[in-house]
Design a protein around this motif. Sequence first.
Motif, PDB file in Angstrom:
ATOM      1  N   ALA A   1      -2.285   4.917  -7.501  1.00  0.00           N
ATOM      2  CA  ALA A   1      -3.076   3.836  -6.894  1.00  0.00           C
ATOM      3  C   ALA A   1      -2.306   3.116  -5.789  1.00  0.00           C
ATOM      4  N   LYS A   2      -0.982   3.152  -5.853  1.00  0.00           N
ATOM      5  CA  LYS A   2      -0.173   2.513  -4.811  1.00  0.00           C
ATOM      6  C   LYS A   2      -0.202   3.304  -3.510  1.00  0.00           C
TER       7      LYS A   2
ATOM      8  N   PHE B   1      -7.186  -3.243  -7.436  1.00  0.00           N
ATOM      9  CA  PHE B   1      -6.510  -2.207  -8.224  1.00  0.00           C
ATOM     10  C   PHE B   1      -5.394  -2.727  -9.126  1.00  0.00           C
TER      11      PHE B   1
ATOM     12  N   GLN C   1      -4.350  -3.756  -3.431  1.00  0.00           N
ATOM     13  CA  GLN C   1      -3.459  -3.450  -4.551  1.00  0.00           C
ATOM     14  C   GLN C   1      -3.231  -4.677  -5.430  1.00  0.00           C
TER      15      GLN C   1
ATOM     16  N   THR D   1      -2.109  -2.801  -8.829  1.00  0.00           N
ATOM     17  CA  THR D   1      -1.186  -1.681  -8.968  1.00  0.00           C
ATOM     18  C   THR D   1       0.149  -2.056  -9.606  1.00  0.00           C
TER      19      THR D   1
ATOM     20  N   PRO E   1      -0.459   1.230 -12.168  1.00  0.00           N
ATOM     21  CA  PRO E   1      -0.080   2.012 -10.986  1.00  0.00           C
ATOM     22  C   PRO E   1      -0.838   3.330 -10.809  1.00  0.00           C
TER      23      PRO E   1
ATOM     24  N   ASP F   1      -4.114  -2.599   2.679  1.00  0.00           N
ATOM     25  CA  ASP F   1      -3.590  -1.799   1.559  1.00  0.00           C
ATOM     26  C   ASP F   1      -2.968  -2.727   0.521  1.00  0.00           C
ATOM     27  N   THR F   2      -2.155  -3.673   0.988  1.00  0.00           N
ATOM     28  CA  THR F   2      -1.511  -4.632   0.091  1.00  0.00           C
ATOM     29  C   THR F   2      -2.552  -5.498  -0.604  1.00  0.00           C
TER      30      THR F   2
END
Length: 188
Positions: free
Chosen positions: A73-74, A93, A88, A95, A99, A84-85
Amino acid sequence: MKKISFFALASCFASSLFAAPETYVIESSHTFPRFEYSHLGYSTQVQRFNKTTGKITLDRAAGTGSVDVIIDAKSVDTGYALFDTHIQGTDFFDTATFPTITFKSDQLTFEGDKLTSVSGDLTIKGITQKVKLNVTSFHCMPHPILKKEACGANASTKIKRSDFAMGKHTPYVSDEVTLTIPVEAVKE
């Protein structure tokens, strides 16, 4: 002489009927799961994960097998590092705590020797839901470069973000997400 030929032919035929399951390792450089969702009604956004591992076991003659997929997932890739960050984080997610995303099959459906669907457990953010992946293409043949048997498929399903505790910003960002897994795997 006819008896020997008959037994040889019967033996070859029987061995093809009782072929053992074959195990394939997911080829990560050609397997990039992606997810699509409506963004404010403006457009359909398509994002992907860059790291996927797993194994697929098939017995095409018997119409059985298993699929185990592990998505990092990262490795989510939106094309924008800040986003993206953001996804997460704990609202999506998460992460740091979860993860990986996993799919573990419990049933494969074949029409003849062609795989048509895979049902099983999809786990995202520690929450497991039953899903059915519809296989839109399935093809096995010797890989022209690796000189080993390889199989590939495209499988997809629709899920709801809210079923996995990721429903923030619904309905502006659609709750329904199309998950597609284009996969290639090489025989062990």
